[in-house]
Design a protein around this motif. Structure first.
Motif, PDB file in Angstrom:
ATOM      1  N   THR A  13       0.781  -1.078  -0.231  1.00 18.33           N
ATOM      2  CA  THR A  13       0.100  -0.065  -0.261  1.00 18.33           C
ATOM      3  C   THR A  13       0.848   1.201   0.002  1.00 18.33           C
ATOM      4  O   THR A  13       1.612   1.649   0.960  1.00 18.33           O
ATOM      5  CB  THR A  13      -0.948  -0.115   1.494  1.00 18.33           C
ATOM      6  OG1 THR A  13      -1.378  -1.262   1.302  1.00 18.33           O
ATOM      7  CG2 THR A  13      -2.143   1.154   1.215  1.00 18.33           C
ATOM      8  N   ASP A  14       0.898   2.101  -1.093  1.00 20.05           N
ATOM      9  CA  ASP A  14       1.460   3.352  -1.083  1.00 20.05           C
ATOM     10  C   ASP A  14       0.962   4.359  -0.390  1.00 20.05           C
ATOM     11  O   ASP A  14      -0.049   4.776  -0.809  1.00 20.05           O
ATOM     12  CB  ASP A  14       1.743   3.679  -2.579  1.00 20.05           C
ATOM     13  CG  ASP A  14       2.699   4.665  -3.025  1.00 20.05           C
ATOM     14  OD1 ASP A  14       3.132   5.219  -1.826  1.00 20.05           O
ATOM     15  OD2 ASP A  14       3.279   4.803  -3.938  1.00 20.05           O
ATOM     16  N   THR A  15       1.298   4.717   0.904  1.00 17.31           N
ATOM     17  CA  THR A  15       0.469   5.427   1.598  1.00 17.31           C
ATOM     18  C   THR A  15       0.911   7.045   1.291  1.00 17.31           C
ATOM     19  O   THR A  15       0.454   7.844   1.928  1.00 17.31           O
ATOM     20  CB  THR A  15       0.779   5.293   3.154  1.00 17.31           C
ATOM     21  OG1 THR A  15       2.082   4.942   3.314  1.00 17.31           O
ATOM     22  CG2 THR A  15      -0.040   4.226   3.651  1.00 17.31           C
ATOM     23  N   LEU A  16       1.885   7.201   0.583  1.00 15.50           N
ATOM     24  CA  LEU A  16       2.296   8.547   0.176  1.00 15.50           C
ATOM     25  C   LEU A  16       1.389   9.249  -0.767  1.00 15.50           C
ATOM     26  O   LEU A  16       1.240  10.507  -0.736  1.00 15.50           O
ATOM     27  CB  LEU A  16       3.601   8.693  -0.490  1.00 15.50           C
ATOM     28  CG  LEU A  16       4.925   7.924   0.173  1.00 15.50           C
ATOM     29  CD1 LEU A  16       5.975   8.121  -0.427  1.00 15.50           C
ATOM     30  CD2 LEU A  16       4.967   9.242   1.563  1.00 15.50           C
ATOM     31  N   LYS A  17       0.651   8.266  -1.400  1.00  7.65           N
ATOM     32  CA  LYS A  17      -0.252   9.049  -2.450  1.00  7.65           C
ATOM     33  C   LYS A  17      -1.743   9.063  -1.560  1.00  7.65           C
ATOM     34  O   LYS A  17      -2.054   8.561  -0.604  1.00  7.65           O
ATOM     35  CB  LYS A  17      -0.549   7.971  -3.502  1.00  7.65           C
ATOM     36  CG  LYS A  17       0.697   8.020  -4.419  1.00  7.65           C
ATOM     37  CD  LYS A  17       0.410   7.508  -5.967  1.00  7.65           C
ATOM     38  CE  LYS A  17       1.464   7.580  -6.718  1.00  7.65           C
ATOM     39  NZ  LYS A  17       1.890   6.213  -7.150  1.00  7.65           N
ATOM     40  N   ASP A  18      -2.442   9.998  -2.229  1.00  2.48           N
ATOM     41  CA  ASP A  18      -3.776  10.083  -1.430  1.00  2.48           C
ATOM     42  C   ASP A  18      -4.792  10.068  -2.460  1.00  2.48           C
ATOM     43  O   ASP A  18      -4.882  11.144  -3.522  1.00  2.48           O
ATOM     44  CB  ASP A  18      -3.598  11.833  -0.676  1.00  2.48           C
ATOM     45  CG  ASP A  18      -4.909  11.947   0.121  1.00  2.48           C
ATOM     46  OD1 ASP A  18      -5.356  10.870   0.842  1.00  2.48           O
ATOM     47  OD2 ASP A  18      -5.714  13.082  -0.004  1.00  2.48           O
ATOM     48  N   PRO A  19      -5.762   9.305  -2.372  1.00  3.93           N
ATOM     49  CA  PRO A  19      -6.037   8.182  -1.406  1.00  3.93           C
ATOM     50  C   PRO A  19      -4.824   7.251  -1.679  1.00  3.93           C
ATOM     51  O   PRO A  19      -4.506   7.061  -2.761  1.00  3.93           O
ATOM     52  CB  PRO A  19      -7.400   7.613  -2.089  1.00  3.93           C
ATOM     53  CG  PRO A  19      -7.573   8.031  -3.367  1.00  3.93           C
ATOM     54  CD  PRO A  19      -6.886   9.272  -3.553  1.00  3.93           C
ATOM     55  N   PRO A  20      -4.639   6.433  -0.615  1.00  2.63           N
ATOM     56  CA  PRO A  20      -3.546   5.324  -0.907  1.00  2.63           C
ATOM     57  C   PRO A  20      -3.694   4.435  -1.871  1.00  2.63           C
ATOM     58  O   PRO A  20      -4.869   3.994  -1.983  1.00  2.63           O
ATOM     59  CB  PRO A  20      -3.537   4.704   0.741  1.00  2.63           C
ATOM     60  CG  PRO A  20      -4.273   5.739   1.554  1.00  2.63           C
ATOM     61  CD  PRO A  20      -5.201   6.436   0.660  1.00  2.63           C
ATOM     62  N   VAL A  21      -2.636   4.254  -2.490  1.00  2.00           N
ATOM     63  CA  VAL A  21      -2.771   3.506  -3.832  1.00  2.00           C
ATOM     64  C   VAL A  21      -2.466   1.809  -3.352  1.00  2.00           C
ATOM     65  O   VAL A  21      -1.479   1.465  -2.970  1.00  2.00           O
ATOM     66  CB  VAL A  21      -2.103   3.772  -4.811  1.00  2.00           C
ATOM     67  CG1 VAL A  21      -2.311   2.709  -6.019  1.00  2.00           C
ATOM     68  CG2 VAL A  21      -2.463   4.925  -5.414  1.00  2.00           C
TER      69      VAL A  21
END
Lengths: 154, 380
Positions: free
Chosen positions: B297-305
């Motif tokens: 889960t890429d939490t840096l992006k919003d929403p998480p990808v």
């Protein structure tokens, strides 16, 4: 390497020799398994020599084995899992015979065509699990009595 | 009271160590018993090189053979084969004295060596025209024949065939050649699109028609036919497509490129759907790729990808200890449903899997559920 195991009624049980029913009930008509504590040891040439007398009581189904002056009592035990009795196929190079050190895990590389036959499936065995009981014949008793008496006399 | 005379064998040289006792599991016992009652016995073979532990193979199963030493000794006794009778007592002849029995345990086929053996025998695009003179080409000379593989690999025939299929190995002129994954994806895509463009039913597509269609794309007919057999059933010149298997392979082909650089889940699914085409879109599902990807889960992006990275269990070590070490190096902790797909190919059933989990992992329960972590932090 592939070692075939043959399990068919062709060639496997060619011998017409079968055990009488009293014995066959302890295993099969072709093979019985006799389990002993320890092992049978014999000195000298044991080829074809008699080991002892195996008696089976028809009524109680008890078996006894008498070896020399020792009597073993045996019983019938059902095997937890059936055992296949495998017999090595006689091969051309059987003359060298000395393969006793071979593990089954390490098939003899000198015999590429060695195969095994399933002789029979056995579900029971005859187990002699107790210690041997000393047994005295009438003659033996006499002798030992005499020697005892002789000792007592001194 | 019956009395028998117990005797040593009169042919000790031929008899000593000529007998073995093999413990039979119930299903094998049935096979052997049926064999003993018929002229054609079942196919039972012991396989293994001198440096390997031997296995016993039936037509479709593999068993490991273990020697169990007995403290007692077992005499194998048979009736007297010579007709001469000794007095009135029947003779019982001790043919052999045994100190061990052989135990069998079900095992997975040992096909891992295939990977090493076929390393240099890849079949790729551009190999199509050289069928007739493959052996002259030294660089890509095929090394292993089917017969050799059967001889050296510890697996039953059916398991070997299945293993070859799962590894996408072609049999060309008797030689085994692994089909390059990228080329396989190409062939499959061609097959699927041609199915649609020739408006053939995927229940019964004409093999000949598809082969000639792919011939136009320089895919050899032999290769084409074998690929079809991997992804469905070929009978009477008709190909019944195993849609799930074919779609899965296409998905793998896409995923394979994202080993170090994960792809967003939605992006993968979109790519996948467009590749297989409208007809088979409904089959596309991430479950098909279980055991081949890791979720991040890429939490840096919003929403998480949610992103997926290619992580095939087929490239992990076979040995359980090494596999768990590898898995826990990849991730310090795993959820049960995450780790299970990566164990599926080294265990026979779920019972054995749970045993491995008990042995090699520690469980931690928190609000998010059960996690598995490494049992031994220091290996060595």
């Amino acid at each position: 390497m592939i070692i075939p195991i043959h399990a068919s009624n062709v060639g496997a049980s060619t011998s017409q020799h079968t055990f009488p029913p009293q014995l066959a009930q302890f295993g099969s008509e072709e093979v019985i398994l006799i389990e002993l504590q320890g092992s049978l040891e014999a000195e000298g040439d044991k080829q074809g020599q008699t080991v002892g007398k195996l008696r089976i009581d028809d009524a109680t189904k008890k078996s006894t084995l008498r070896i020399g002056h020792h009597l073993l009592e045996g019983k019938l035990v059902n095997l937890p899992k059936p055992l296949a009795v495998l017999h090595r196929r006689p091969s051309d190079t059987a003359a060298d015979g000395d393969t006793s050190m071979n593990d089954a895990d390490e098939p003899d590389s000198k015999r590429p065509h060695a195969g095994w036959d399933v002789v029979v499936i056995v579900r029971r065995k005859m187990v002699f699990s107790k210690r041997p009981m000393p047994m005295m014949d009438r003659v033996a008793t006499m002798v030992s009595m005499e020697s005892k008496m002789g000792e007592g006399g001194k | 009271m019956a009395e028998f005379s117990l005797q040593f064998s009169s042919t000790p040289l031929a008899d000593t160590s000529a007998f073995r006792l093999l413990e039979l599991p119930p299903e094998l016992c049935k096979i052997v018993e049926e064999g003993l009652n018929s002229p054609a016995g079942p196919s039972l073979v012991i396989k293994g090189n001198p440096d390997e532990d031997a296995v016993l193979c039936t037509a479709d199963k593999t068993y490991t053979i273990r020697s169990v030493v007995l403290s007692n000794s077992v005499l194998v006794a048979t009736p007297d084969s010579s007709t001469k009778s000794q007095g009135d007592a029947d003779a019982v002849v001790i043919r052999d004295q045994l100190k061990e029995i052989l135990e069998l345990a079900p095992s997975l086929p040992r096909l891992r060596r295939l990977d090493a053996l076929l390393k240099d025998a890849e079949y790729n695009e551009g190999h199509e025209d050289e069928d007739g003179r493959m052996s002259e080409d030294e660089d890509s000379a095929p090394v292993l024949t089917y017969a050799e593989a059967r001889e050296t690999l510890q697996a039953s025939d059916i398991e070997l065939d299945r293993g070859l299929r799962d590894r996408r190995v072609l049999i060309l002129g008797g030689y085994l050649r692994r089909l390059a994954p990228s080329y396989l994806t190409t062939i499959l895509e061609l097959l699927l699109t041609n199915l649609v463009s020739l408006s053939l039913s995927h229940e019964a597509a004409s093999v000949a028609e598809l082969c000639s269609a792919l011939d136009g794309h320089d895919v050899s007919r032999d290769v084409c036919r074998q690929v079809m057999a991997w992804f469905g059933e070929v009978a009477d010149g008709k190909w019944k497509v195993n849609v799930a298997a074919a779609v899965k392979e296409v998905g793998l082909g896409i995923l394979r490129a994202y080993k170090d650089d994960p792809i967003a889940q939605s992006e993968l699914l979109a790519k996948w759907c467009s590749t297989v085409g409208d007809t088979f879109e409904s089959t596309v599902s991430l479950d098909l790729l279980a055991g081949n990807y890791l979720v991040q889960t890429d939490t840096l992006k919003d929403p998480p990808v949610t992103a997926l990275a290619y992580f095939p269990s087929s490239q992990l070590p076979v040995d359980p200890a090494a596999r768990f070490t590898d898995l826990f190096l990849t991730r310090p902790r795993w959820k049960a449903d995450e780790i299970v797909p990566f164990l599926a190919d080294i265990v026979v059933d779920s019972k054995e899997r749970d045993k491995l989990l008990l042995k090699y992992t520690r469980t931690i329960t928190n609000t998010e559920g059960i996690w598995y972590t490494a049992r031994a932090k220091y290996n060595g």
